[in-house]
Design a protein around this motif. Structure first.
Motif, PDB file in Angstrom:
ATOM      1  N   ASP A  60       0.854  -1.191   0.000  1.00 27.01           N
ATOM      2  CA  ASP A  60       0.000   0.000   0.000  1.00 27.01           C
ATOM      3  C   ASP A  60       0.891   1.243   0.000  1.00 27.01           C
ATOM      4  OD1 ASP A  60      -1.791   2.026   0.347  1.00 27.01           O
ATOM      5  OD2 ASP A  60      -2.911   1.073   1.964  1.00 27.01           O
ATOM      6  N   GLN A 118       0.010   4.244  -0.409  1.00 24.91           N
ATOM      7  CA  GLN A 118      -0.593   5.382   0.268  1.00 24.91           C
ATOM      8  C   GLN A 118      -0.106   5.480   1.712  1.00 24.91           C
ATOM      9  OE1 GLN A 118      -4.733   6.956  -0.699  1.00 24.91           O
ATOM     10  NE2 GLN A 118      -5.031   4.754  -0.871  1.00 24.91           N
ATOM     11  N   ARG A 172     -12.880   1.194   6.237  1.00 27.78           N
ATOM     12  CA  ARG A 172     -12.751   1.553   4.821  1.00 27.78           C
ATOM     13  C   ARG A 172     -12.233   2.983   4.681  1.00 27.78           C
ATOM     14  NH1 ARG A 172     -17.372  -1.838   3.802  1.00 27.78           N
ATOM     15  NH2 ARG A 172     -18.777  -0.129   4.452  1.00 27.78           N
ATOM     16  N   SER A 222      -8.530   4.332   2.985  1.00 24.72           N
ATOM     17  CA  SER A 222      -8.474   5.192   1.796  1.00 24.72           C
ATOM     18  C   SER A 222      -8.033   6.623   2.103  1.00 24.72           C
ATOM     19  CB  SER A 222      -9.857   5.221   1.115  1.00 24.72           C
ATOM     20  OG  SER A 222     -10.845   5.719   2.014  1.00 24.72           O
ATOM     21  N   HIS A 223      -7.970   7.003   3.401  1.00 26.66           N
ATOM     22  CA  HIS A 223      -7.592   8.379   3.764  1.00 26.66           C
ATOM     23  C   HIS A 223      -6.545   8.362   4.893  1.00 26.66           C
ATOM     24  CE1 HIS A 223     -11.578   8.880   1.874  1.00 26.66           C
ATOM     25  NE2 HIS A 223     -11.094  10.067   1.468  1.00 26.66           N
TER      26      HIS A 223
END
Length: 775
Positions: free
Chosen positions: A217, A219, A402, A406-407
């Motif tokens: 990941d 991110q 979730r 994603s953040h």
């Protein structure tokens, strides 16, 4: 192209120089500069030199409970005495096994890489340490018995029967950056977990569980370099404790298409166990924010220091609000600069409690997330302080998991205290590598004393002072200490506030250094006050360690002014008689030759001024083509007869003026000195004439020409002070140690013979004295 790059570098440098004036005053010279030899002679340092090559890619642990410094290096573990690191030590030899080395070589690695480099040392319990190493690219861990109690004192033993896999605790590669910390018997570590260093992860390792970042990941982590980690409580609820990781990572620059480097602080909950259906064994609380350390430049263009080199967490009485010190460098290929920025927890928590960052696609800019944020807030811990509705992260709703997946990035960066660096270094002379900080109580407040390591064996000791009225920061460089004999990069600094010692590491070994030695500043009140060292104060007799009120008596004698260094005010009426502290010198110069009047101030930050005494007046000596002001003193290029006189050397520091040296210069006639030096001695062995390099006194064993040489020389410069004349002769003409020793012996014998002669004269009859007078 080269000219363009040079111009850009110059512009950046000038911009930072102009900003340094906004930061405030900066001294480019330390008040004291001590070489390794001087530190050794002053009994301020002790050195442990390791076996050659054994401290490559090492790690250190300060264990004040066991009073030991534990070092892990190449195939070796050392246990050093905290009081004296050069005292007899214990060591453990822990190499890779033959099978591990053979497999490592088969995979194409070089022989030096296939050693066992110890990358992690952490306390496990009261009797054992956990040590993990690369194990020839097959990570291994073992427990080290260190003992507990008097009967176990000095125990340092590897329990070979309990060696286990170190994957997830130690990286594969010895060069790989890693950082770890321990809280409540759980290990938190940031590292690369695979052979090819593609999988960077933050791990929590408990006795029966683990939590980590998601594999691949980008991110969460994108080619990170781990620098530091620490557990910091948010409040009195242990379930709400957070673990903070500091690192740099690569980010995509949308405008240029290239990758830039950003410094980050990431946060996870110490009790995070991941989700039940989603994020199983993955962090449900991972968030990160950018650390800003920049200098505002002209036209609104900031110069950013984005490469985090080192981080130091300064803990206080309130363990919830430590100060975070970051040492940063620039990432520019044409300009290299360094800065230290300080962050408080209020700003860090504000960033994590602020808005989340959001972007629709990877080629879009980041913006504030304006949608609905689920409950409980993503990144929060399962704790009573947060409502107590969730006993564990495993019971969090899927929408929370979730969202946090994603953040992970916060929109608001973390700004430093004062919105700018507290220290700036742009001269490019040396690379800054490590930082450690001590919080010191002084008479006029508390100060952070910074110890910064460099790439040439130097530790810089300095303080920074913020002026609210002018909104500027003053850098005060107190000491420059060369802690190793040869230039070598400093790769670790650990401070023991309990012992007031630094433990400084490099690939050569470890140096132990006292953080202060107040007596070196001088014994006078002014010298101590001008030093501005928070550790030191004048106690009525000398410059000594400062202690807060109530610890010792006679507090009324303390004199200290760290903020201003105002010796005039602090030491008014307390100075010793100035005449007693002035050094008297007698210097003989030869006409038409160069002559140096020496004056070396105690402080390198002092400015020197020379004066010539003319009856009751003092005339300042200005530099010109005849006389030059040098760091070593006043240099006359071609001495004249008119230069003779009495000179005063005065130092000025923070408005305090004091006379250091009073020099009497006597100028000798060139022709008479020339004639003396062209006299020679006849050597019967080879029939040659020899010049006398040293004017040995008249002795029965000396030749007649030597006696005449010395007699004429004494007549030339006068008999008023024989001892000072001999010291002068020794310094000027006796260059070698052998000649100097011989000259001293001859001088002593000559003075003894002259004394006997004077006593003989006193007893001799008148007719004998008259006969001698006629001779």
């Amino acid at each position: 192209m080269a000219a363009c790059i040079w111009t850009l570098s110059l512009v950046l440098t000038l911009a930072l120089w102009s900003e340094s004036s906004v930061l405030g005053a900066k001294s480019h010279y330390p008040r004291l500069r001590l070489s390794h030899k001087e530190l050794w002679e002053l009994n301020r340092t002790w050195v442990f030199l390791a076996a050659e090559g054994s401290l490559q890619h090492y790690t250190m642990l300060l264990d004040e409970t066991q009073e030991r410094l534990i070092i892990g290096g190449k195939d070796m573990l050392y246990s050093l005495n905290l009081d004296r690191v050069n005292a007899p030590h214990r060591e453990i030899y822990w190499p890779s096994s033959e099978e591990q080395v053979e497999d490592c070589l088969m995979q194409g690695r070089e022989k030096p890489e296939c050693a066992n480099y110890i990358k992690l040392i952490q306390p496990n319990n009261g009797t054992h340490l956990l040590a993990c190493g690369t194990g020839a690219f097959s990570p291994v861990c073992a427990y080290i018995r260190v003992g507990h109690g008097p009967e176990q004192e000095g125990v340092f033993q590897l329990e070979s029967e309990h060696i286990e896999s170190g994957r997830g605790r130690s990286p594969f590669h010895p060069n790989s950056p890693t950082s770890s910390t321990v809280s409540r018997h759980q290990l938190f570590v940031g590292l690369y977990t695979d052979y090819w260093e593609n999988d960077a992860a933050l791990y929590r390792l408990g006795s029966n569980s683990y939590t980590r970042t998601e594999v691949g990941d980008r991110q969460q982590l994108n080619e990170p370099k781990f620098v530091g980690s620490v557990v910091i409580p948010d409040n009195d609820d242990p379930s709400d404790d957070k673990v903070y990781f500091f690192f740099t990572e690569k980010v995509s620059n949308i405008e240029t298409g290239n990758k830039a480097v950003y410094s980050r602080v990431a946060r996870v909950c110490a009790n995070d166990q991941g989700g039940q259906r989603m994020l199983v064994n993955k962090w449900s609380s991972f968030l990160k924010a950018r650390l800003i350390c920049s200098v505002a430049g002209p036209n609104g263009i900031d110069t950013h220091f984005d490469e985090l080199e080192d981080v130091f967490v300064l803990k206080k009485k309130d363990d919830k609000n430590p100060e975070i010190f970051g040492l940063f460098s620039t990432t520019s290929a044409v300009f290299k600069g360094y800065a230290v920025c300080v962050y408080n927890m209020e700003e860090i928590r504000a960033a994590f409690n602020g808005p989340f960052a959001h972007r629709e696609h990877t080629d879009h800019h980041w913006s504030v997330y304006e949608g609905k944020v689920p409950y409980p807030r993503p990144g929060s811990c399962a704790s009573k302080i947060n409502g107590g509705q969730f006993s564990s992260s495993k019971s969090y709703p899927d929408e929370v998991l979730r969202f946090v997946r994603s953040h992970p990035l916060m929109y608001q960066p973390v700004q430093p205290v004062h919105k700018r660096p507290i220290l700036l270094d742009t001269d490019g002379k040396r690379r800054l590598t490590e930082i450690a900080v001590d919080r010191v109580e002084a008479e006029d407040g508390h100060y952070n004393v910074l110890f910064i390591g460099t790439d040439d064996s130097v530790v810089l000791k300095l303080i920074t002072i913020f002026n609210k009225e002018t909104n500027t920061i003053e850098e005060v460089l107190l000491e420059e200490l060369q802690v190793f004999k040869v230039p070598v990069p400093i790769t670790e600094i650990i401070i023991s506030t309990k012992r007031q010692q630094l433990y400084v590491g490099s690939e050569l070994g470890v140096t132990q250094v006292k953080v202060h030695q107040c007596g070196l500043y001088g014994s006078a009140c002014a010298d101590c006050c001008l030093a501005r060292d928070p550790y030191c104060a004048w106690d009525g007799h000398t410059c000594s360690r400062y202690y807060p009120a109530g610890i010792y008596t006679k507090r009324r004698f303390r004199r200290q002014d760290v903020r201003h260094g105002n010796a005039v005010q602090q030491c008014n009426g307390l100075q010793l008689n100035e005449a007693q502290s002035i050094t008297e010198q007698l210097v003989y110069g030869v006409e038409k030759n160069s002559t140096l009047l020496e004056c070396r101030p105690r402080s390198l930050q002092a400015l020197l001024t020379w004066y010539l005494l003319k009856e009751a007046d003092m005339e300042e000596v200005k530099g010109d083509d005849h006389v030059i002001h040098t760091p070593h003193g006043l240099l006359f290029l071609r001495t004249k007869k008119s230069d003779a006189g009495v000179y005063l050397c005065q130092s000025v520091e923070h408005g305090f003026v004091q006379t250091i040296v009073r020099v009497t210069l006597e100028v000798l006639d060139e022709e008479r000195v020339e004639s003396l030096f062209h006299r020679g001695e006849y050597d019967e062995s080879d029939g040659q004439h020899r010049l006398s390099p040293c004017p040995f006194p008249s002795l029965p064993s000396a030749s007649s020409s030597t006696r005449l040489w010395y007699k004429d020389f004494m007549q030339l410069i006068g008999y008023s002070n024989v001892q000072r004349v001999e010291q002068y002769c020794e310094r000027v003409w006796c260059a070698s140690d052998k000649k100097r020793k011989k000259f001293k012996n001859m001088s002593q014998k000559w003075r003894f013979s002259q004394g006997n002669e004077r006593r003989g004269k006193a007893r001799a009859p008148r007719h004998t004295r008259d006969h001698r007078r006629s001779e």
